[in-house]
Design a protein around this motif. Sequence first.
Motif, PDB file in Angstrom:
ATOM      1  N   TYR A   1      29.735  12.361  43.885  1.00 45.49           N
ATOM      2  CA  TYR A   1      30.709  12.444  44.965  1.00 45.49           C
ATOM      3  C   TYR A   1      31.669  11.268  44.897  1.00 45.49           C
ATOM      4  CZ  TYR A   1      27.597   9.034  47.251  1.00 45.49           C
ATOM      5  OH  TYR A   1      26.831   7.943  47.540  1.00 45.49           O
TER       6      TYR A   1
ATOM      7  N   HIS B   1      35.552  21.658  47.075  1.00 45.11           N
ATOM      8  CA  HIS B   1      36.424  22.049  45.961  1.00 45.11           C
ATOM      9  C   HIS B   1      36.216  23.496  45.555  1.00 45.11           C
ATOM     10  CE1 HIS B   1      33.712  22.300  42.476  1.00 45.11           C
ATOM     11  NE2 HIS B   1      33.126  21.170  42.826  1.00 45.11           N
TER      12      HIS B   1
ATOM     13  N   SER C   1      26.262  18.611  37.442  1.00 38.55           N
ATOM     14  CA  SER C   1      27.331  18.093  38.283  1.00 38.55           C
ATOM     15  C   SER C   1      28.302  17.285  37.427  1.00 38.55           C
ATOM     16  CB  SER C   1      26.750  17.213  39.387  1.00 38.55           C
ATOM     17  OG  SER C   1      27.756  16.713  40.237  1.00 38.55           O
ATOM     18  N   ASP C   2      29.567  17.463  37.655  1.00 37.98           N
ATOM     19  CA  ASP C   2      30.604  16.775  36.882  1.00 37.98           C
ATOM     20  C   ASP C   2      30.995  15.487  37.591  1.00 37.98           C
ATOM     21  OD1 ASP C   2      32.801  15.898  35.491  1.00 37.98           O
ATOM     22  OD2 ASP C   2      34.016  17.690  35.817  1.00 37.98           O
TER      23      ASP C   2
ATOM     24  N   ARG D   1      34.736  15.248  38.624  1.00 33.04           N
ATOM     25  CA  ARG D   1      35.400  16.270  39.430  1.00 33.04           C
ATOM     26  C   ARG D   1      35.820  15.736  40.796  1.00 33.04           C
ATOM     27  NH1 ARG D   1      36.816  21.997  40.035  1.00 33.04           N
ATOM     28  NH2 ARG D   1      38.056  21.752  41.918  1.00 33.04           N
ATOM     29  N   SER D   2      34.920  15.083  41.503  1.00 35.48           N
ATOM     30  CA  SER D   2      35.235  14.658  42.863  1.00 35.48           C
ATOM     31  C   SER D   2      36.320  13.588  42.876  1.00 35.48           C
ATOM     32  CB  SER D   2      33.983  14.159  43.577  1.00 35.48           C
ATOM     33  OG  SER D   2      33.343  13.141  42.841  1.00 35.48           O
TER      34      SER D   2
ATOM     35  N   SER E   1      31.029  16.884  43.997  1.00 33.67           N
ATOM     36  CA  SER E   1      31.194  17.695  42.789  1.00 33.67           C
ATOM     37  C   SER E   1      30.194  18.845  42.742  1.00 33.67           C
ATOM     38  CB  SER E   1      31.021  16.820  41.546  1.00 33.67           C
ATOM     39  OG  SER E   1      32.073  15.891  41.407  1.00 33.67           O
TER      40      SER E   1
END
Length: 465
Positions: A53, A70, A79-80, A83-84, A105
């Motif tokens: 996150y 998202h 989890s990427d 991304r967040s 994420s």
Amino acid sequence: MAAVLAGFLTVGILVGASNARGEAAGPASAECPADLVGKADCYRGRDSNGAYYAMAVPDDWNGSLVVHAHGGPDLGAESDPARSLGDLGRWSVMVKEGYAWAGSSYRRGGYGTRMAAADTESVRRLFVEEFGKPRRTYVHGQSWGGNVAAKVVETYGGQDGAYDGALLTNGVLGGGSRGYDYRLDLRVVYQYYCGNHPRPTEPQYPLWQGLRAGSTMTTNGLRGRLQECTGYASAPQERTALQQRNLDDILAVTKIPERTLESHLRFATFTFRDIVHERLGGRNPFGNRGVRYSGSHDDEALNAGVERFAANPEAVRDLSYDSDLTGQVSIPVLTLHAIDDPTVFVEHEAAYGATLSGAGRAGQLVQTFTREDEHSELSDAEYANSIAALDEWVRTGERPTARSIADSCPAFDRTYGTGCFYDPAFDPPPYASRVEPRPGGLLWPAMTAAQERAWSRIEGVGIAP
């Protein structure tokens, strides 16, 4: 009850038994996105479910928080971590407007609306633990994130004042059980005309799977087949007559814009595979028996030759439980949708409006529309205006109108210069005017009270949280 739980545990649907778990970490200081440097303090971390996150607290924090859900879904197994933070940069307008921001994420890639909603709630709680309870908290979601945020509203919105309002932008608000019917139609219509996905020489599988389990097809490989059949990436004068006719027929029947044909086919291939094989245990949630396709150069031949199948009622039930919306909301909800959104058609708003109206909650909803034709990003002036309108609604209790929100936008555009494109008179057509309804309507068996309780107890397994 034991039998119910056993069935859900073996299915392994939308939360998924393979969640990446890790030790909670953070929030730790992190470098802010470029346009927030010197304007906010940024943080990154990982929650106990393995979801990365990001958070930001502006220097001029107004005391309120925007929790972001998202879109996607992304299809990676884990989890990427990037991304967040990328989402924070994309939605930096919220921080510039004085709001703290937090976004997850999600614990893994792949479909799972309730999973994503639980991870969104998790990052809100982590923010409160670190920075204290905000003055007001708003949840925002765009695209599939709109579906996630709407699920947050219904699941967590009434719990101890966790959320005060919601902003849903270009949201998938028709729910998963019917919100992807047009992509199912694309999948079968494409195969009728093109016959190369799969090719006759390849292993065959029912098209509702999107792609067979174990296939090594890549997005580039799919694009190559689409190009082979339709010439979609070529100038019209460079296409063969057959390519042009195939393209014309596919677009006319499915009502999908040409510029997003490839992305819709990707979803109907790879995301369908995720939903069916990874989340629903190989069961089929999609059906098209009785649908009458029209708009082609030969509708009779198309309807006689297109692949048909019926949905598995339990699969529809489980996908519905995960992603469909009940309209049971207790906080103000403001939506913003581009009229010509080429990815999530504006008719989703009609479906959502009908859902809230049917639940007796129409007064909790205000819908706004803009004369834009993009899906992934709208005008920053409109985002700033929308969160301000939602905040005023929550603070004063005075419900705004589409007209009053349109009228307040120019003040924000003087800061952002990205334009205000509201059409306050627009009324979205019914969802069934854009997507052929499935005959018989929604016929999956309802969950018993015992099944509902079983779902609510499952952590980290299945579609349920």
